[in-house]
Design a protein around this motif. Structure first.
Motif, PDB file in Angstrom:
ATOM      1  N   VAL A  86     -44.981 -23.996 -18.723  1.00 60.09           N
ATOM      2  CA  VAL A  86     -45.224 -23.038 -17.633  1.00 60.09           C
ATOM      3  C   VAL A  86     -43.908 -22.439 -17.149  1.00 60.09           C
ATOM      4  O   VAL A  86     -43.800 -21.226 -16.921  1.00 60.09           O
ATOM      5  N   ALA A  87     -42.880 -23.263 -16.996  1.00 55.40           N
ATOM      6  CA  ALA A  87     -41.573 -22.769 -16.552  1.00 55.40           C
ATOM      7  C   ALA A  87     -40.984 -21.797 -17.560  1.00 55.40           C
ATOM      8  O   ALA A  87     -40.506 -20.709 -17.193  1.00 55.40           O
ATOM      9  N   LEU A  88     -41.005 -22.167 -18.841  1.00 52.47           N
ATOM     10  CA  LEU A  88     -40.439 -21.299 -19.876  1.00 52.47           C
ATOM     11  C   LEU A  88     -41.195 -19.983 -19.959  1.00 52.47           C
ATOM     12  O   LEU A  88     -40.578 -18.901 -20.053  1.00 52.47           O
ATOM     13  N   ALA A  89     -42.523 -20.045 -19.909  1.00 50.19           N
ATOM     14  CA  ALA A  89     -43.318 -18.814 -19.996  1.00 50.19           C
ATOM     15  C   ALA A  89     -43.072 -17.913 -18.794  1.00 50.19           C
ATOM     16  O   ALA A  89     -42.991 -16.683 -18.927  1.00 50.19           O
ATOM     17  N   SER A  90     -42.938 -18.499 -17.603  1.00 54.39           N
ATOM     18  CA  SER A  90     -42.710 -17.680 -16.405  1.00 54.39           C
ATOM     19  C   SER A  90     -41.336 -17.025 -16.433  1.00 54.39           C
ATOM     20  O   SER A  90     -41.176 -15.867 -16.003  1.00 54.39           O
ATOM     21  N   VAL A  91     -40.331 -17.754 -16.939  1.00 52.96           N
ATOM     22  CA  VAL A  91     -38.984 -17.191 -17.024  1.00 52.96           C
ATOM     23  C   VAL A  91     -38.915 -16.096 -18.074  1.00 52.96           C
ATOM     24  O   VAL A  91     -38.352 -15.007 -17.851  1.00 52.96           O
ATOM     25  N   TRP A  92     -39.486 -16.368 -19.240  1.00 53.73           N
ATOM     26  CA  TRP A  92     -39.443 -15.390 -20.330  1.00 53.73           C
ATOM     27  C   TRP A  92     -40.221 -14.131 -19.955  1.00 53.73           C
ATOM     28  O   TRP A  92     -39.855 -13.019 -20.343  1.00 53.73           O
ATOM     29  N   ALA A  93     -41.289 -14.294 -19.203  1.00 53.68           N
ATOM     30  CA  ALA A  93     -42.130 -13.143 -18.843  1.00 53.68           C
ATOM     31  C   ALA A  93     -41.535 -12.306 -17.723  1.00 53.68           C
ATOM     32  O   ALA A  93     -42.019 -11.191 -17.455  1.00 53.68           O
ATOM     33  N   THR A  94     -40.510 -12.813 -17.048  1.00 53.79           N
ATOM     34  CA  THR A  94     -39.944 -12.066 -15.917  1.00 53.79           C
ATOM     35  C   THR A  94     -38.519 -11.589 -16.191  1.00 53.79           C
ATOM     36  O   THR A  94     -37.815 -11.198 -15.250  1.00 53.79           O
ATOM     37  N   THR A  95     -38.087 -11.606 -17.424  1.00 51.82           N
ATOM     38  CA  THR A  95     -36.782 -11.010 -17.740  1.00 51.82           C
ATOM     39  C   THR A  95     -36.856  -9.497 -17.542  1.00 51.82           C
ATOM     40  O   THR A  95     -37.948  -8.899 -17.537  1.00 51.82           O
ATOM     41  N   TYR A 133     -53.961 -28.225 -29.181  1.00 55.02           N
ATOM     42  CA  TYR A 133     -52.654 -27.990 -28.556  1.00 55.02           C
ATOM     43  C   TYR A 133     -52.371 -26.503 -28.383  1.00 55.02           C
ATOM     44  O   TYR A 133     -51.658 -26.102 -27.451  1.00 55.02           O
ATOM     45  N   LEU A 134     -52.937 -25.689 -29.255  1.00 54.39           N
ATOM     46  CA  LEU A 134     -52.877 -24.244 -29.029  1.00 54.39           C
ATOM     47  C   LEU A 134     -53.635 -23.877 -27.751  1.00 54.39           C
ATOM     48  O   LEU A 134     -53.185 -23.035 -26.964  1.00 54.39           O
ATOM     49  N   LEU A 135     -54.796 -24.495 -27.557  1.00 53.58           N
ATOM     50  CA  LEU A 135     -55.579 -24.245 -26.342  1.00 53.58           C
ATOM     51  C   LEU A 135     -54.815 -24.670 -25.100  1.00 53.58           C
ATOM     52  O   LEU A 135     -54.794 -23.950 -24.091  1.00 53.58           O
ATOM     53  N   SER A 136     -54.156 -25.814 -25.169  1.00 58.47           N
ATOM     54  CA  SER A 136     -53.360 -26.266 -24.037  1.00 58.47           C
ATOM     55  C   SER A 136     -52.215 -25.290 -23.753  1.00 58.47           C
ATOM     56  O   SER A 136     -51.932 -24.963 -22.594  1.00 58.47           O
ATOM     57  N   GLY A 137     -51.550 -24.810 -24.801  1.00 57.37           N
ATOM     58  CA  GLY A 137     -50.481 -23.828 -24.614  1.00 57.37           C
ATOM     59  C   GLY A 137     -50.993 -22.523 -24.040  1.00 57.37           C
ATOM     60  O   GLY A 137     -50.332 -21.898 -23.193  1.00 57.37           O
ATOM     61  N   LEU A 138     -52.188 -22.098 -24.475  1.00 58.71           N
ATOM     62  CA  LEU A 138     -52.787 -20.873 -23.925  1.00 58.71           C
ATOM     63  C   LEU A 138     -53.025 -21.020 -22.433  1.00 58.71           C
ATOM     64  O   LEU A 138     -52.721 -20.104 -21.648  1.00 58.71           O
ATOM     65  N   CYS A 139     -53.565 -22.157 -22.016  1.00 55.10           N
ATOM     66  CA  CYS A 139     -53.798 -22.386 -20.587  1.00 55.10           C
ATOM     67  C   CYS A 139     -52.483 -22.385 -19.812  1.00 55.10           C
ATOM     68  O   CYS A 139     -52.416 -21.873 -18.684  1.00 55.10           O
ATOM     69  N   CYS A 140     -51.423 -22.930 -20.411  1.00 54.62           N
ATOM     70  CA  CYS A 140     -50.108 -22.912 -19.743  1.00 54.62           C
ATOM     71  C   CYS A 140     -49.596 -21.483 -19.590  1.00 54.62           C
ATOM     72  O   CYS A 140     -49.000 -21.137 -18.553  1.00 54.62           O
ATOM     73  N   GLY A 141     -49.805 -20.652 -20.602  1.00 52.16           N
ATOM     74  CA  GLY A 141     -49.381 -19.258 -20.508  1.00 52.16           C
ATOM     75  C   GLY A 141     -50.117 -18.509 -19.407  1.00 52.16           C
ATOM     76  O   GLY A 141     -49.511 -17.739 -18.641  1.00 52.16           O
TER      77      GLY A 141
END
Length: 358
Positions: free
Chosen positions: A117-126, A259-267
């Protein structure tokens, strides 16, 4: 003519009356076969009754918490703004918990959800991503989540790594990459379309958009788990992976998809967190893995796999979020809050152990 001494034909014997107090019910079956016997010891029926009982108990806990909040802080706790806040805060971790529930039911674990969640939020807000507007931020968050889930799935399903080790490595790597991308700074969102989603003007019939997203993810998760082959395969490999393999289920592919489903939910949760906070930072999602796993456990999901419900996990999230809100309104310290959560988790595991013991 009847010969002397002959007896009239007797009518066929009537069906025997049911025996009162019998423990089983007889149902009509095909001709020439004994009637089917339906007992009250069917494992699936027993699991459903246990799940319903646990969900009802969680609803009772929620009712008690609401009563406590209404008694201690009636004006603040029962206000519309506070209830909307509780639901909004539960929405982000709730979406993560849906994905984690699938993984745990399959007999796995995912310790990396908070870091993803942290990585996705940071990458999405560059700055480069924000140039593409709302769609670019959403797409980037989802793709990052899927990418991390793919790495976890490949390492576990095809690399043979233990889920605990693989996801622990992802936790450290994702946190480090998020820190490197953000340089330890808070990345402020300047896209008005994203910021507007968190304003009251975007509410639909008084319901925040994030709560609607949470409800949609929950509904889809429930349908997938309970009404699709994917859900049945998930439960099967959690109950006995070897038996599932012998039954023709591709266990490795199923685990990869989970695990793809879990990653999708995190995104999705990362995008929701960006909307909620208006920023992206490497500290986002802190301890989300513990909250999501704890919510699944008190909701009835077995840590050893093979059983779990989306409804129970959602109720678990609501219980934890309500506790957090009550502590905040009553100015109680966070350490007491963590102790209370720990006690709830231990109690839930002990209840699971007691029910699973023959």
């Amino acid at each position: 003519m009847k010969s002397p001494g002959s007896r009239p034909a007797s009518p066929p014997p009537a069906d025997p009356a049911p025996v009162p107090g019998a423990g089983a019910t007889l149902t009509a079956g095909p001709v020439g076969k004994p009637p089917a016997r339906r007992t009250d010891t069917d494992p699936l029926s027993r699991l459903r009754r246990l799940a319903d009982l646990r969900n009802l108990s969680l609803v009772g806990v929620l009712a008690v918490l609401i009563a406590v909040g209404g008694f201690t802080k009636p004006d603040e706790f029962l206000s519309t703004d506070n209830l909307q806040l509780v639901l909004t805060q539960a929405s982000v971790i709730g979406v993560v918990a849906v994905g984690v529930t699938f993984v745990i039911i399959s007999g796995g674990i995912d310790l990396s959800v908070g870091a993803i969640v942290a990585l996705a939020s940071v990458w999405a807000t560059t700055l480069a991503t924000q140039e593409y507007g709302l769609g670019g931020i959403l797409l980037c968050a989802v793709l990052v989540g899927l990418g991390c889930g793919l790495v976890n799935g490949v390492l576990i399903a095809y690399g043979g790594l233990v889920p605990f080790i693989a996801t622990l490595a992802m936790l450290a790597s994702a946190r480090g990459l998020a820190l490197q991308i953000s340089d330890g700074k808070t990345q402020v969102v300047t896209v008005n379309q994203v910021l507007d989603l968190g304003l009251p003007d975007a509410y639909v019939l008084g319901i925040p958009p994030l709560v609607i997203i949470f409800a949609a993810v929950t509904a889809v998760g429930w349908l997938v788990l309970n009404r699709t082959t994917f859900g049945r395969r998930t439960v099967a490999i959690g109950g006995n992976a070897e038996a599932a393999r012998l039954a023709g289920i591709d266990v490795r592919r199923q685990r990869l998809l989970l695990y793809l489903l879990s990653g999708l939910c995190c995104g999705i949760a990362a995008f929701m967190l960006v909307v909620l906070t208006g920023s992206g930072q490497n500290t986002n999602g802190n301890l989300y893995e513990l909250d999501a796993i704890a919510a699944a456990i008190i909701g009835g999901t077995l840590l050893i796999g093979g059983r779990g419900t989306i409804t129970g996990s959602v109720l678990g999230v609501l219980v934890f979020t309500t506790i957090t809100n009550l502590f905040a309104l009553n100015n109680l310290q966070s350490d007491v809050q963590q102790i209370a959560k720990g006690a709830i988790i231990v109690a839930a595991v002990l209840v699971q152990k007691g029910r699973s013991t023959p």
